[in-house]
Design an enzyme around this catalytic site. Structure first.
Site, PDB file in Angstrom:
ATOM      1  N   LYS A  65       0.820  -1.297  -0.279  1.00 28.24           N
ATOM      2  CA  LYS A  65       0.003  -0.125   0.193  1.00 28.24           C
ATOM      3  C   LYS A  65       0.986   1.339   0.116  1.00 28.24           C
ATOM      4  O   LYS A  65       1.854   1.244   0.908  1.00 28.24           O
ATOM      5  CB  LYS A  65      -0.973   0.089   1.192  1.00 28.24           C
ATOM      6  CG  LYS A  65      -1.787   1.210   1.348  1.00 28.24           C
ATOM      7  CD  LYS A  65      -2.831   1.300   2.424  1.00 28.24           C
ATOM      8  CE  LYS A  65      -3.719   2.343   2.472  1.00 28.24           C
ATOM      9  NZ  LYS A  65      -4.794   2.327   3.677  1.00 28.24           N
TER      10      LYS A  65
ATOM     11  N   ARG B 169     -11.076   9.330   1.819  1.00 31.72           N
ATOM     12  CA  ARG B 169     -10.874   9.971   3.178  1.00 31.72           C
ATOM     13  C   ARG B 169     -12.055  11.025   3.259  1.00 31.72           C
ATOM     14  O   ARG B 169     -12.525  11.181   4.528  1.00 31.72           O
ATOM     15  CB  ARG B 169      -9.353  10.734   3.243  1.00 31.72           C
ATOM     16  CG  ARG B 169      -8.543   9.824   3.423  1.00 31.72           C
ATOM     17  CD  ARG B 169      -7.282  10.378   3.231  1.00 31.72           C
ATOM     18  NE  ARG B 169      -5.956   9.383   3.134  1.00 31.72           N
ATOM     19  CZ  ARG B 169      -4.820   9.845   3.085  1.00 31.72           C
ATOM     20  NH1 ARG B 169      -4.455  10.929   2.361  1.00 31.72           N
ATOM     21  NH2 ARG B 169      -4.137   8.529   2.667  1.00 31.72           N
TER      22      ARG B 169
ATOM     23  N   LYS C  93       1.292  10.202   5.511  1.00 30.62           N
ATOM     24  CA  LYS C  93       1.429   8.627   5.844  1.00 30.62           C
ATOM     25  C   LYS C  93       2.504   8.004   5.303  1.00 30.62           C
ATOM     26  O   LYS C  93       2.802   6.778   5.311  1.00 30.62           O
ATOM     27  CB  LYS C  93       0.103   7.913   5.422  1.00 30.62           C
ATOM     28  CG  LYS C  93      -1.096   8.353   5.889  1.00 30.62           C
ATOM     29  CD  LYS C  93      -2.459   7.634   5.954  1.00 30.62           C
ATOM     30  CE  LYS C  93      -3.470   8.193   6.535  1.00 30.62           C
ATOM     31  NZ  LYS C  93      -4.721   7.250   6.420  1.00 30.62           N
TER      32      LYS C  93
ATOM     33  N   GLU D 163       7.745  -6.126   1.137  1.00 31.98           N
ATOM     34  CA  GLU D 163       6.571  -6.256   2.110  1.00 31.98           C
ATOM     35  C   GLU D 163       5.635  -7.412   1.703  1.00 31.98           C
ATOM     36  O   GLU D 163       5.104  -8.121   2.678  1.00 31.98           O
ATOM     37  CB  GLU D 163       5.922  -5.068   1.783  1.00 31.98           C
ATOM     38  CG  GLU D 163       6.551  -3.727   2.093  1.00 31.98           C
ATOM     39  CD  GLU D 163       6.313  -3.621   3.749  1.00 31.98           C
ATOM     40  OE1 GLU D 163       5.723  -4.456   4.610  1.00 31.98           O
ATOM     41  OE2 GLU D 163       6.689  -2.577   4.365  1.00 31.98           O
TER      42      GLU D 163
ATOM     43  N   LYS E  71      -2.259  -1.511  -3.744  1.00 32.56           N
ATOM     44  CA  LYS E  71      -2.987  -0.385  -3.737  1.00 32.56           C
ATOM     45  C   LYS E  71      -2.104   0.856  -3.625  1.00 32.56           C
ATOM     46  O   LYS E  71      -1.190   1.051  -3.035  1.00 32.56           O
ATOM     47  CB  LYS E  71      -3.906  -0.196  -2.422  1.00 32.56           C
ATOM     48  CG  LYS E  71      -4.730   1.086  -2.164  1.00 32.56           C
ATOM     49  CD  LYS E  71      -5.592   0.909  -0.939  1.00 32.56           C
ATOM     50  CE  LYS E  71      -6.537   2.022  -1.005  1.00 32.56           C
ATOM     51  NZ  LYS E  71      -7.331   2.137   0.402  1.00 32.56           N
TER      52      LYS E  71
ATOM     53  N   SER F  37     -10.389   5.461  -4.882  1.00 29.27           N
ATOM     54  CA  SER F  37     -11.286   6.520  -5.135  1.00 29.27           C
ATOM     55  C   SER F  37     -10.860   7.504  -5.864  1.00 29.27           C
ATOM     56  O   SER F  37     -11.744   8.189  -6.624  1.00 29.27           O
ATOM     57  CB  SER F  37     -11.489   7.389  -3.824  1.00 29.27           C
ATOM     58  OG  SER F  37     -10.429   7.528  -3.193  1.00 29.27           O
TER      59      SER F  37
ATOM     60  N   TYR G 158     -15.480   0.898  -6.680  1.00 32.96           N
ATOM     61  CA  TYR G 158     -16.748   1.260  -6.553  1.00 32.96           C
ATOM     62  C   TYR G 158     -17.489   1.285  -7.762  1.00 32.96           C
ATOM     63  O   TYR G 158     -18.732   1.804  -7.568  1.00 32.96           O
ATOM     64  CB  TYR G 158     -16.437   2.968  -6.265  1.00 32.96           C
ATOM     65  CG  TYR G 158     -15.743   3.336  -4.944  1.00 32.96           C
ATOM     66  CD1 TYR G 158     -15.944   2.936  -3.710  1.00 32.96           C
ATOM     67  CD2 TYR G 158     -14.050   3.353  -5.200  1.00 32.96           C
ATOM     68  CE1 TYR G 158     -15.045   3.024  -2.597  1.00 32.96           C
ATOM     69  CE2 TYR G 158     -13.281   3.544  -4.060  1.00 32.96           C
ATOM     70  CZ  TYR G 158     -13.785   3.297  -2.957  1.00 32.96           C
ATOM     71  OH  TYR G 158     -12.991   3.325  -2.007  1.00 32.96           O
TER      72      TYR G 158
END
Length: 352
Positions: free
Chosen positions: A224, A234, A246, A262, A277, A303, A342
């Site tokens: 991610k 968000r 982040k 990872e 992602k 999104s 979505y």
């Protein structure tokens, strides 16, 4: 050299199984065979017959936002066509999804209150826990995955606990374990840690097993990235970071080898499915993951990607349906076994 001898030599097995496309094509050129790839594109029936990758409704996972209250449905302004639902309406939405053939959701919740210790995340009567029970009561065969991270549950909007402006790792993992157990206890089929804390997959797996939930799976947001494509999400969860970004725990957009590390760590710790992602901008990571690891790979069509298509379509600049289907097919082609999007409902209707 006779023509018969050349053809015999050309069609020997070691030549046919030559995996070097340029070498293969050069041998065809020597045989003076004209190349007409368009023969396989001439009609829709032929194109469908030779299509290498196919998108189906079974590939689709629908992200679902739930909020407190009753009989509520709010459109996310930055995500036209995407909504927050109260639990009663979320149940109705899940029935509609099931009727369309969509068999899996990823559940995100907006809590009644945010606390610095994130304790609402593992409240057995919290928003996610109650939503799981209500959905399972009405659509029992629907696969429910649940987001495991603290950004909606604290006032800081970060995926972990915060102390003096630092995102705490091990203390966060302890809370994520409690959160995962509470989701499993409510009936979740998979927990989906999206936080990117070190060591959380192994800790969650051990906690679930110790609590008697060895059949509950883990979908890890393994690669991610600290992406700028998450803004509308968000907005949907009221979870934007209240300071900084982040980048101290999510990945650098320029790194691919780190993603492999990872992912490998998460698989070793017990992840059943790994996710990359965002989606479209990171298909090279998806491809590398699928080539290297023998595990199911999920892609999140995030999104920001969704919102950009919506915005361009609203201006009349693109054909929304065609771009939607092309985007999803490209994620499938890159190696995605499942796509969180979505657009799941619209795509399912189109696929029918």
């Amino acid at each position: 050299m006779s023509t018969d001898f050349f053809i015999l030599r050309f069609f020997e097995p070691h030549c046919i199984v030559n995996h070097n496309p340029s070498s293969f094509m050069s041998q065809l050129d020597l045989l003076n065979i004209p190349q007409r790839p368009r023969r396989l594109r001439r009609t829709a029936a032929i194109r469908n017959l030779v299509q290498e990758r196919t998108l189906t409704v079974n590939d689709l996972v629908y992200p679902l936002f739930v909020m407190p209250g009753t009989n509520g449905k709010e459109e996310v302004v930055s995500m036209p066509g995407s909504f927050r639902y109260t639990i009663d309406n979320a149940v109705r939405e899940c029935q509609e999804l099931w009727d369309l053939g969509i068999q899996c959701i990823d559940l995100f919740g907006i809590p009644e209150q945010k606390t610095e210790d994130g304790s609402e995340s593992y409240n057995d009567k919290g928003i996610i826990q109650e939503a799981i029970r209500a959905i399972k009561a009405k659509v029992p065969d629907l696969c429910i995955m649940t987001d495991v991270a603290l950004d909606p549950f604290t006032p800081f909007g970060h995926d972990g606990l915060v102390k003096d402006g630092i995102i705490l790792n091990d203390e966060t993992v302890e809370v994520l374990c409690k959160m995962s157990i509470s989701h499993a206890n409510a009936g979740a089929d998979f927990v989906s840690p999206s936080d990117m804390m070190d060591g959380r997959i192994g800790a969650i797996r051990e906690s679930l097993d110790d609590a008697g939930f060895s059949d509950v799976g883990i979908l890890s947001y393994a690669a991610k990235y600290a992406s700028s494509f998450y803004g509308p999400f968000r907005d949907a969860l009221h979870s934007a970071p209240q300071f900084g970004d982040k980048s101290t725990y999510q990945m650098n957009a320029g790194n691919t080898d780190e993603a492999m590390k990872e992912i490998e760590l998460d698989i070793m710790e017990g992840a059943d499915i790994v996710m990359v992602k965002p989606g479209l901008a990171y298909l090279d990571i998806v491809y590398r993951t699928k080539e290297r690891f023998d595990v199911p790979v999920a892609i999140y069509h995030v999104s920001g990607e969704y919102a950009m298509v919506k915005a361009a379509a609203a201006k009349g600049w693109i054909d929304e349906e065609r771009v939607m289907m092309e985007s999803l097919l490209c994620m499938k082609r890159a190696g995605g076994d499942m796509i969180f999007t979505y657009y799941a409902k619209e795509a399912a209707k189109r696929l029918r």
